[in-house]
Design a protein around this motif. Structure first.
Motif, PDB file in Angstrom:
ATOM      1  N   MET A 157      -4.201  -0.172  -9.934  1.00 21.07           N
ATOM      2  CA  MET A 157      -3.188  -0.477  -8.920  1.00 21.07           C
ATOM      3  C   MET A 157      -3.476  -1.807  -8.220  1.00 21.07           C
ATOM      4  SD  MET A 157      -1.902   2.020  -5.845  1.00 21.07           S
ATOM      5  CE  MET A 157      -0.366   1.698  -4.987  1.00 21.07           C
ATOM      6  N   ASN A 158      -4.748  -2.058  -7.939  1.00 15.86           N
ATOM      7  CA  ASN A 158      -5.103  -3.321  -7.299  1.00 15.86           C
ATOM      8  C   ASN A 158      -4.933  -4.507  -8.240  1.00 15.86           C
ATOM      9  OD1 ASN A 158      -5.750  -1.936  -4.974  1.00 15.86           O
ATOM     10  ND2 ASN A 158      -7.949  -1.861  -5.412  1.00 15.86           N
ATOM     11  N   LYS A 159      -5.021  -4.248  -9.536  1.00 12.36           N
ATOM     12  CA  LYS A 159      -4.842  -5.323 -10.502  1.00 12.36           C
ATOM     13  C   LYS A 159      -3.382  -5.745 -10.608  1.00 12.36           C
ATOM     14  CE  LYS A 159      -5.759  -8.061 -13.995  1.00 12.36           C
ATOM     15  NZ  LYS A 159      -6.477  -9.344 -13.805  1.00 12.36           N
ATOM     16  N   GLU A 280      -2.621 -17.815   2.663  1.00 11.10           N
ATOM     17  CA  GLU A 280      -4.079 -17.778   2.474  1.00 11.10           C
ATOM     18  C   GLU A 280      -4.695 -16.594   3.195  1.00 11.10           C
ATOM     19  OE1 GLU A 280      -6.141 -19.496   0.737  1.00 11.10           O
ATOM     20  OE2 GLU A 280      -5.068 -21.299   0.097  1.00 11.10           O
ATOM     21  N   LYS A 281      -4.249 -16.323   4.404  1.00 10.15           N
ATOM     22  CA  LYS A 281      -4.793 -15.188   5.169  1.00 10.15           C
ATOM     23  C   LYS A 281      -4.434 -13.857   4.500  1.00 10.15           C
ATOM     24  CE  LYS A 281      -4.940 -17.383   9.716  1.00 10.15           C
ATOM     25  NZ  LYS A 281      -4.479 -17.317  11.134  1.00 10.15           N
ATOM     26  N   ALA A 282      -3.172 -13.734   4.062  1.00 11.11           N
ATOM     27  CA  ALA A 282      -2.757 -12.496   3.393  1.00 11.11           C
ATOM     28  C   ALA A 282      -3.521 -12.305   2.088  1.00 11.11           C
ATOM     29  CB  ALA A 282      -1.252 -12.534   3.136  1.00 11.11           C
ATOM     30  N   LEU A 283      -3.775 -13.402   1.374  1.00 13.44           N
ATOM     31  CA  LEU A 283      -4.513 -13.308   0.107  1.00 13.44           C
ATOM     32  C   LEU A 283      -5.955 -12.864   0.350  1.00 13.44           C
ATOM     33  CD1 LEU A 283      -4.651 -13.778  -2.942  1.00 13.44           C
ATOM     34  CD2 LEU A 283      -5.239 -16.163  -2.467  1.00 13.44           C
ATOM     35  N   LYS A 284      -6.608 -13.407   1.366  1.00 19.70           N
ATOM     36  CA  LYS A 284      -7.992 -13.009   1.669  1.00 19.70           C
ATOM     37  C   LYS A 284      -8.058 -11.544   2.078  1.00 19.70           C
ATOM     38  CE  LYS A 284      -9.558 -17.621   3.080  1.00 19.70           C
ATOM     39  NZ  LYS A 284     -10.024 -18.473   4.217  1.00 19.70           N
ATOM     40  N   LEU A 285      -7.106 -11.101   2.888  1.00 15.11           N
ATOM     41  CA  LEU A 285      -7.085  -9.700   3.296  1.00 15.11           C
ATOM     42  C   LEU A 285      -6.866  -8.796   2.091  1.00 15.11           C
ATOM     43  CD1 LEU A 285      -7.006  -7.468   5.453  1.00 15.11           C
ATOM     44  CD2 LEU A 285      -4.559  -7.967   5.743  1.00 15.11           C
ATOM     45  N   ASN A 286      -5.953  -9.191   1.221  1.00 15.87           N
ATOM     46  CA  ASN A 286      -5.673  -8.372   0.048  1.00 15.87           C
ATOM     47  C   ASN A 286      -6.880  -8.295  -0.882  1.00 15.87           C
ATOM     48  OD1 ASN A 286      -3.857  -6.745  -1.350  1.00 15.87           O
ATOM     49  ND2 ASN A 286      -3.137  -8.415  -2.632  1.00 15.87           N
ATOM     50  N   LYS A 287      -7.595  -9.415  -1.055  1.00 15.93           N
ATOM     51  CA  LYS A 287      -8.808  -9.412  -1.879  1.00 15.93           C
ATOM     52  C   LYS A 287      -9.857  -8.477  -1.306  1.00 15.93           C
ATOM     53  CE  LYS A 287      -8.635 -14.057  -3.960  1.00 15.93           C
ATOM     54  NZ  LYS A 287      -9.269 -15.404  -3.973  1.00 15.93           N
ATOM     55  N   ALA A 288     -10.065  -8.555   0.014  1.00 14.05           N
ATOM     56  CA  ALA A 288     -11.083  -7.708   0.649  1.00 14.05           C
ATOM     57  C   ALA A 288     -10.740  -6.225   0.500  1.00 14.05           C
ATOM     58  CB  ALA A 288     -11.210  -8.081   2.123  1.00 14.05           C
ATOM     59  N   LEU A 289      -9.468  -5.885   0.697  1.00 11.20           N
ATOM     60  CA  LEU A 289      -9.072  -4.486   0.576  1.00 11.20           C
ATOM     61  C   LEU A 289      -9.124  -4.016  -0.878  1.00 11.20           C
ATOM     62  CD1 LEU A 289      -6.014  -4.475   3.009  1.00 11.20           C
ATOM     63  CD2 LEU A 289      -8.276  -3.523   3.442  1.00 11.20           C
ATOM     64  N   ALA A 290      -8.767  -4.906  -1.821  1.00  9.96           N
ATOM     65  CA  ALA A 290      -8.803  -4.531  -3.240  1.00  9.96           C
ATOM     66  C   ALA A 290     -10.221  -4.264  -3.715  1.00  9.96           C
ATOM     67  CB  ALA A 290      -8.164  -5.638  -4.084  1.00  9.96           C
ATOM     68  N   ILE A 291     -11.212  -4.934  -3.133  1.00 12.86           N
ATOM     69  CA  ILE A 291     -12.615  -4.696  -3.496  1.00 12.86           C
ATOM     70  C   ILE A 291     -13.162  -3.463  -2.784  1.00 12.86           C
ATOM     71  CG2 ILE A 291     -14.948  -5.655  -3.340  1.00 12.86           C
ATOM     72  CD1 ILE A 291     -13.658  -8.435  -3.643  1.00 12.86           C
ATOM     73  N   ALA A 292     -12.772  -3.307  -1.505  1.00 12.54           N
ATOM     74  CA  ALA A 292     -13.337  -2.216  -0.704  1.00 12.54           C
ATOM     75  C   ALA A 292     -12.898  -0.839  -1.191  1.00 12.54           C
ATOM     76  CB  ALA A 292     -12.944  -2.397   0.761  1.00 12.54           C
ATOM     77  N   GLY A 293     -11.646  -0.698  -1.617  1.00 10.21           N
ATOM     78  CA  GLY A 293     -11.141   0.619  -2.021  1.00 10.21           C
ATOM     79  C   GLY A 293     -11.927   1.242  -3.162  1.00 10.21           C
ATOM     80  N   PRO A 294     -12.053   0.596  -4.323  1.00  9.95           N
ATOM     81  CA  PRO A 294     -12.835   1.184  -5.423  1.00  9.95           C
ATOM     82  C   PRO A 294     -14.312   1.377  -5.086  1.00  9.95           C
ATOM     83  CG  PRO A 294     -11.371  -0.530  -6.258  1.00  9.95           C
ATOM     84  CD  PRO A 294     -11.319  -0.606  -4.758  1.00  9.95           C
ATOM     85  N   ILE A 295     -14.866   0.479  -4.259  1.00 13.92           N
ATOM     86  CA  ILE A 295     -16.273   0.640  -3.884  1.00 13.92           C
ATOM     87  C   ILE A 295     -16.461   1.939  -3.090  1.00 13.92           C
ATOM     88  CG2 ILE A 295     -18.082  -0.268  -2.371  1.00 13.92           C
ATOM     89  CD1 ILE A 295     -17.326  -3.059  -3.274  1.00 13.92           C
ATOM     90  N   LEU A 296     -15.555   2.201  -2.164  1.00 14.99           N
ATOM     91  CA  LEU A 296     -15.675   3.403  -1.336  1.00 14.99           C
ATOM     92  C   LEU A 296     -15.495   4.672  -2.160  1.00 14.99           C
ATOM     93  CD1 LEU A 296     -13.777   2.209   1.853  1.00 14.99           C
ATOM     94  CD2 LEU A 296     -16.217   2.709   1.666  1.00 14.99           C
ATOM     95  N   THR A 297     -14.530   4.682  -3.073  1.00 15.03           N
ATOM     96  CA  THR A 297     -14.368   5.873  -3.919  1.00 15.03           C
ATOM     97  C   THR A 297     -15.555   6.033  -4.876  1.00 15.03           C
ATOM     98  OG1 THR A 297     -13.020   4.547  -5.435  1.00 15.03           O
ATOM     99  CG2 THR A 297     -11.858   5.889  -3.810  1.00 15.03           C
ATOM    100  N   GLY A 298     -16.124   4.915  -5.328  1.00 10.25           N
ATOM    101  CA  GLY A 298     -17.321   4.998  -6.162  1.00 10.25           C
ATOM    102  C   GLY A 298     -18.503   5.565  -5.403  1.00 10.25           C
ATOM    103  N   LEU A 299     -18.646   5.127  -4.147  1.00  9.70           N
ATOM    104  CA  LEU A 299     -19.723   5.698  -3.315  1.00  9.70           C
ATOM    105  C   LEU A 299     -19.493   7.185  -3.073  1.00  9.70           C
ATOM    106  CD1 LEU A 299     -20.196   2.856  -0.661  1.00  9.70           C
ATOM    107  CD2 LEU A 299     -21.730   3.446  -2.547  1.00  9.70           C
ATOM    108  N   GLY A 300     -18.225   7.575  -2.925  1.00  6.92           N
ATOM    109  CA  GLY A 300     -17.933   8.995  -2.769  1.00  6.92           C
ATOM    110  C   GLY A 300     -18.325   9.790  -3.999  1.00  6.92           C
ATOM    111  N   GLN A 336       1.736  -2.830   2.157  1.00  2.00           N
ATOM    112  CA  GLN A 336       2.284  -3.770   1.175  1.00  2.00           C
ATOM    113  C   GLN A 336       1.810  -5.207   1.439  1.00  2.00           C
ATOM    114  OE1 GLN A 336       6.470  -3.339   0.424  1.00  2.00           O
ATOM    115  NE2 GLN A 336       6.410  -1.132   0.518  1.00  2.00           N
ATOM    116  N   VAL A 337       0.496  -5.354   1.494  1.00  2.00           N
ATOM    117  CA  VAL A 337      -0.083  -6.675   1.733  1.00  2.00           C
ATOM    118  C   VAL A 337       0.250  -7.623   0.588  1.00  2.00           C
ATOM    119  CG1 VAL A 337      -2.231  -7.920   2.190  1.00  2.00           C
ATOM    120  CG2 VAL A 337      -1.940  -5.602   3.069  1.00  2.00           C
ATOM    121  N   GLY A 338       0.279  -7.111  -0.643  1.00  3.88           N
ATOM    122  CA  GLY A 338       0.669  -7.951  -1.772  1.00  3.88           C
ATOM    123  C   GLY A 338       2.078  -8.470  -1.645  1.00  3.88           C
ATOM    124  N   MET A 339       2.996  -7.632  -1.164  1.00  2.82           N
ATOM    125  CA  MET A 339       4.370  -8.051  -0.948  1.00  2.82           C
ATOM    126  C   MET A 339       4.445  -9.128   0.125  1.00  2.82           C
ATOM    127  SD  MET A 339       7.088  -7.689   1.366  1.00  2.82           S
ATOM    128  CE  MET A 339       6.824  -6.173   2.259  1.00  2.82           C
TER     129      MET A 339
END
Length: 412
Positions: A157-159, A280-300, A336-339
């Protein structure tokens, strides 16, 4: 003679019989009776009225054909090509509209499904930590499996960023609709040529490149290294004009050219730059959230795997990892940060398109009418003509880029 015959037949059809006169008398709508005594008075009036109508229509037609004699017999091959392009453009409008709705549904369904899976896994991890024996082992395995499934779905989904894909298709449908209207207008009020066909083809292909339909291979980069404005129009080959010859003609003047140059400057340093900064700000936020989500579920998932050892850190990872992943996923895809990023990129592209359009009219020999072009620019920026001139005057009084305070656009 044909008009006289038509008028005579009209008069004959309106002469009522004796039975019809009785019906007219009984009717609720009272119409004047036509009898043999006043027929000689009314008939010339009907004939004169119809003759005047015929002469008026003939005069209009002759006036149109005299202004554009070739409009009566346009090039058949050119018209066939334009109608073919128009048909394809109409089809693309529907395609992008339908696919946009589909991808918007993807975003909603995937968000709901992933959050449900993640929260269920966190709940199972908490219950497994509180019980012991066989039930604990089953809950631990189920929780770990659901976390792994949520991680895989989140990576996909993040891809693809479904909310951003839906915004791309909405923009494409709107721009193809705009092109469709432009082609229809050209067919209706002008005499199209082969250059119009080539221009329409270039616009269709440029839109196809800017907003591709497939996902594999040609999908737009969702996390680019640098934010650039969206480009959906073909690049024009400009032929520089000679200012001393073409000024003060076709509605252009020195003052209008200076006004347009100042509008270009304001668009560059204020409107476009501001939306690129927000992008640029929306892109940085989206990158951070796209990385954080799978990391958190992986830690779970890792926490769930070690629940049997009754470690406190395993229970924290198993429960809190899922809860935090749901929050991150909701912020990213529910918000909808990507939007939002795509919207900022498209807005910057709109201002760049306006810059290119103004520069093209200032530099080329063949220009649009100056007064009409000024009105078009004002409407596109959501301003009146006087407001547009005030913005240009305020910009010219402040030579420094940082001194400009007002944005050119009032629409967004």
């Amino acid at each position: 003679m044909e008009a006289m015959n038509q008028a005579s037949s009209f008069v004959r059809s309106n002469i009522p019989t004796s039975s019809s006169r009785r019906e007219i008398t009984r009717a609720s709508i009272h119409m004047p009776k036509i009898t043999t005594t006043n027929l000689g008075i009314l008939a010339p009036k009907y004939i004169a009225s119809n003759l005047n109508l015929v002469h008026e229509e003939m005069h209009k037609f002759s006036r149109i054909t005299s202004k554009n004699p070739s409009r009566e017999n346009p090039d058949r091959q050119v018209m066939e090509k334009l109608f073919l392009i128009l048909e394809e453009v109409s089809d693309r409008v529907e395609m992008h509209k339908n696919i946009g709705e589909q991808r918007n549904n993807w975003n909603t369904l995937l968000l709901t499904s992933i959050n449900t899976i993640t929260l269920s896994a966190a709940t199972m991890a908490g219950i497994a930590a509180a019980v012991s024996g066989a039930p604990s082992q089953v809950l631990k395995l189920a929780s770990g499996f659901m976390y792994l499934a949520a991680t895989g779905f989140l990576v996909i989904m993040n891809k693809i960023q479904p909310s951003q894909l839906a915004e791309e298709q909405r923009n494409a449908a709107r721009l193809f609709k705009q092109l469709e209207t432009e082609i229809k207008t050209k067919i209706a009020i002008s005499n199209p040529t082969h250059s119009d066909v080539n221009e329409a083809m270039k616009k269709v292909l440029a839109l196809d490149r800017a907003y591709p339909l497939p996902l594999l291979g040609v999908m737009l980069e969702k996390f680019p290294a640098k934010v650039r404005p969206a480009i959906w129009w073909p690049e024009k080959q400009r032929s520089p004009a000679k200012p001393q010859i073409y000024k003060h003609k076709n509605g252009w003047s020195v003052e209008l050219e200076e006004e347009m140059r100042e509008i270009i400057r304001v668009l560059e340093v204020k409107d476009k730059a501001d939306y690129l900064r927000l992008g640029e700000k929306a892109l940085k936020l989206n990158k951070a959230l796209a990385i954080a989500g799978p990391i958190l579920t992986g830690l779970g998932a890792i926490g769930s795997a070690f629940l049997a050892s009754h470690n406190s850190w395993a229970m924290v990872l198993g429960v809190m990892g899922g809860a935090m992943a749901s929050v991150v996923n909701t912020v990213q895809h529910g918000g909808q940060v990507g939007m939002v990023f795509e919207m900022y990129r498209s807005n910057a592209g709109f201002f760049k398109m306006m810059q290119d359009s103004i520069e093209s009219n200032l530099e080329e020999i063949s220009r649009e009418n100056g007064e009409v072009f000024e009105m078009k620019v004002a409407l596109q920026l959501g301003r009146s003509l006087s407001e547009l001139r005030d913005v240009a005057a305020a910009s010219s009084s402040k030579p420094g880029c940082s001194d400009i305070e007002e944005f050119a656009s009032k629409l967004f």
